[in-house]
Design a protein around this motif. Sequence first.
Motif, mmCIF file in Angstrom:
data_model
loop_
_atom_site.group_PDB
_atom_site.id
_atom_site.type_symbol
_atom_site.label_atom_id
_atom_site.label_comp_id
_atom_site.label_asym_id
_atom_site.label_seq_id
_atom_site.Cartn_x
_atom_site.Cartn_y
_atom_site.Cartn_z
ATOM 1 N N ARG A 129 -13.677 -78.134 -107.274
ATOM 2 C CA ARG A 129 -14.426 -77.791 -106.063
ATOM 3 C C ARG A 129 -13.478 -77.196 -105.024
ATOM 4 N N GLU A 130 -13.886 -76.063 -104.441
ATOM 5 C CA GLU A 130 -13.101 -75.412 -103.397
ATOM 6 C C GLU A 130 -13.991 -75.132 -102.192
ATOM 7 N N ILE A 131 -13.370 -75.052 -101.020
ATOM 8 C CA ILE A 131 -14.140 -74.749 -99.821
ATOM 9 C C ILE A 131 -14.422 -73.252 -99.750
ATOM 10 N N CYS A 132 -15.478 -72.913 -99.036
ATOM 11 C CA CYS A 132 -15.869 -71.523 -98.833
ATOM 12 C C CYS A 132 -15.842 -71.194 -97.338
ATOM 13 N N ALA A 133 -16.202 -69.957 -97.027
ATOM 14 C CA ALA A 133 -16.163 -69.493 -95.646
ATOM 15 C C ALA A 133 -17.052 -70.321 -94.730
ATOM 16 N N GLY A 134 -18.175 -70.815 -95.262
ATOM 17 C CA GLY A 134 -19.080 -71.600 -94.431
ATOM 18 C C GLY A 134 -18.431 -72.849 -93.874
ATOM 19 N N MET A 135 -17.561 -73.473 -94.645
ATOM 20 C CA MET A 135 -16.848 -74.656 -94.175
ATOM 21 C C MET A 135 -15.867 -74.290 -93.056
ATOM 22 N N ILE A 136 -15.175 -73.168 -93.209
ATOM 23 C CA ILE A 136 -14.242 -72.705 -92.182
ATOM 24 C C ILE A 136 -15.002 -72.343 -90.905
ATOM 25 N N ALA A 137 -16.122 -71.644 -91.063
ATOM 26 C CA ALA A 137 -16.925 -71.248 -89.905
ATOM 27 C C ALA A 137 -17.459 -72.471 -89.161
ATOM 28 N N GLU A 138 -17.856 -73.483 -89.912
ATOM 29 C CA GLU A 138 -18.341 -74.717 -89.307
ATOM 30 C C GLU A 138 -17.244 -75.372 -88.461
ATOM 31 N N ALA A 139 -16.027 -75.393 -88.980
ATOM 32 C CA ALA A 139 -14.899 -75.955 -88.235
ATOM 33 C C ALA A 139 -14.590 -75.122 -86.993
ATOM 34 N N VAL B 181 -16.741 -73.378 -85.177
ATOM 35 C CA VAL B 181 -17.762 -73.686 -84.181
ATOM 36 C C VAL B 181 -17.513 -75.064 -83.564
ATOM 37 N N ALA B 182 -17.103 -76.034 -84.387
ATOM 38 C CA ALA B 182 -16.831 -77.381 -83.891
ATOM 39 C C ALA B 182 -15.722 -77.391 -82.850
ATOM 40 N N ARG B 183 -14.852 -76.378 -82.886
ATOM 41 C CA ARG B 183 -13.762 -76.264 -81.917
ATOM 42 C C ARG B 183 -14.118 -75.328 -80.776
ATOM 43 N N GLY B 184 -15.389 -74.991 -80.663
ATOM 44 C CA GLY B 184 -15.863 -74.204 -79.535
ATOM 45 C C GLY B 184 -16.003 -72.728 -79.774
ATOM 46 N N GLY B 185 -15.815 -72.259 -81.004
ATOM 47 C CA GLY B 185 -15.900 -70.843 -81.296
ATOM 48 C C GLY B 185 -17.320 -70.339 -81.456
ATOM 49 N N SER B 186 -17.488 -69.030 -81.294
ATOM 50 C CA SER B 186 -18.776 -68.360 -81.521
ATOM 51 C C SER B 186 -18.784 -67.811 -82.937
ATOM 52 N N MET B 187 -19.899 -67.981 -83.644
ATOM 53 C CA MET B 187 -19.947 -67.591 -85.056
ATOM 54 C C MET B 187 -21.327 -67.093 -85.432
ATOM 55 N N ARG B 188 -21.349 -66.090 -86.294
ATOM 56 C CA ARG B 188 -22.577 -65.651 -86.965
ATOM 57 C C ARG B 188 -22.260 -65.532 -88.440
ATOM 58 N N GLN B 189 -23.293 -65.689 -89.274
ATOM 59 C CA GLN B 189 -23.098 -65.507 -90.703
ATOM 60 C C GLN B 189 -24.339 -64.879 -91.322
ATOM 61 N N GLU B 190 -24.133 -64.271 -92.470
ATOM 62 C CA GLU B 190 -25.202 -63.621 -93.215
ATOM 63 C C GLU B 190 -25.246 -64.188 -94.624
ATOM 64 N N GLY B 191 -26.445 -64.193 -95.215
ATOM 65 C CA GLY B 191 -26.624 -64.742 -96.552
ATOM 66 C C GLY B 191 -27.577 -65.917 -96.530
ATOM 67 N N LYS B 192 -27.679 -66.599 -97.657
ATOM 68 C CA LYS B 192 -28.548 -67.777 -97.749
ATOM 69 C C LYS B 192 -28.012 -68.893 -96.873
ATOM 70 N N PRO B 193 -28.846 -69.613 -96.136
ATOM 71 C CA PRO B 193 -30.311 -69.668 -96.192
ATOM 72 C C PRO B 193 -31.024 -68.823 -95.138
ATOM 73 N N LEU B 194 -30.385 -67.843 -94.545
ATOM 74 C CA LEU B 194 -30.969 -67.103 -93.431
ATOM 75 C C LEU B 194 -32.116 -66.206 -93.902
ATOM 76 N N PRO B 195 -33.230 -66.203 -93.184
ATOM 77 C CA PRO B 195 -34.396 -65.405 -93.603
ATOM 78 C C PRO B 195 -34.096 -63.913 -93.746
ATOM 79 N N SER B 196 -33.132 -63.403 -92.970
ATOM 80 C CA SER B 196 -32.852 -61.967 -93.014
ATOM 81 C C SER B 196 -32.457 -61.496 -94.408
ATOM 82 N N VAL B 197 -31.689 -62.303 -95.154
ATOM 83 C CA VAL B 197 -31.256 -61.865 -96.482
ATOM 84 C C VAL B 197 -32.418 -61.916 -97.467
ATOM 85 N N TYR B 198 -33.366 -62.819 -97.252
ATOM 86 C CA TYR B 198 -34.548 -62.867 -98.119
ATOM 87 C C TYR B 198 -35.444 -61.657 -97.873
#
Length: 290
Positions: free
Chosen positions: A180-190, A192-209
């Motif tokens: 098991r390895e971490i992905c970008a979503g885990m880094i992005a979550e960290a 944001v937890a430190r006060g950063g602004s973040m956007r992401q694309e892909g699942k589960p966002l409705p835009s990719v569907y």
Amino acid sequence: MTIPLIHGLSSLAGRYDGLLVDLWGCLHNGVDAHAGAVDALMAFRRLGGHVVLLSNAPRMPQAVARHLETMGVPDCAWDGIMTAGLATRLAVQEREDSWYAALGPRFWHLGTERDACLLDGLALERCTVVDEADFVLCCGIRRPGETVDDIMPELEPALERGLPMLSANPDRFVLRGHVREICAGMIAEAYVARGGSMRQEGKPLPSVYRRCLDMMAGALPERVLAVGDGIATDIVGARDSGIDAVWITGGLPAHFWGIAPERVPPQTLVDEACRRHEVTPAGIMPMLAW
């Protein structure tokens, strides 16, 4: 709530015109393709169904197709590929909301060199140091075993300057074989937890569907079935887009539960996970099969 066990995709196929199929954990394990899953996609297409592979990989569909070929997945098993990487590139190119419109022209890339070309051809410049960037493009770790604790010190200058982060893969974890390895979503979550602004694309966002449905000539959501192992991405994303889903438990879920991928998991584990994520998939399958 009791989520039924589905013994094969053939029992559901007649209800749907299209399939949205996850790759990692469903069609392959990062190393080897699952022959039964490949057979299932080909059988669905022989019935006239349309198959779109939907991956949170932070790269372009052409690169994903080449990787699938090396694992023995023939291109006759699918009609099209949508990735989080392509969705990210399109969002930057289209700049349809204020967050994207405000992005500056210089970015610092976090990830492997093979993903560094994601925004090539756009009016952007890749910086070699984060201090010169206007935003961070996060595609994931750079080497096996890298952790959030390894990465965050490098992102401190970005946090101090208030740089936005664009994550090209919402996944938090992936299995590479049995590791098991971490992905970008885990880094992005960290971030944001430190006060950063973040956007992401892909699942589960409705835009990719929506992009995937467009690839199916505007197929109706109720006539499309999503198949994947990520309950927080594949199954939640399908729910939020009005699409039915089958949860493949032999990928990440089996790893978390400590059971063999081909084993039917205890019903209590399945039901508890579905309650926690507020989803009701059409059924579960340990491994995708026809």
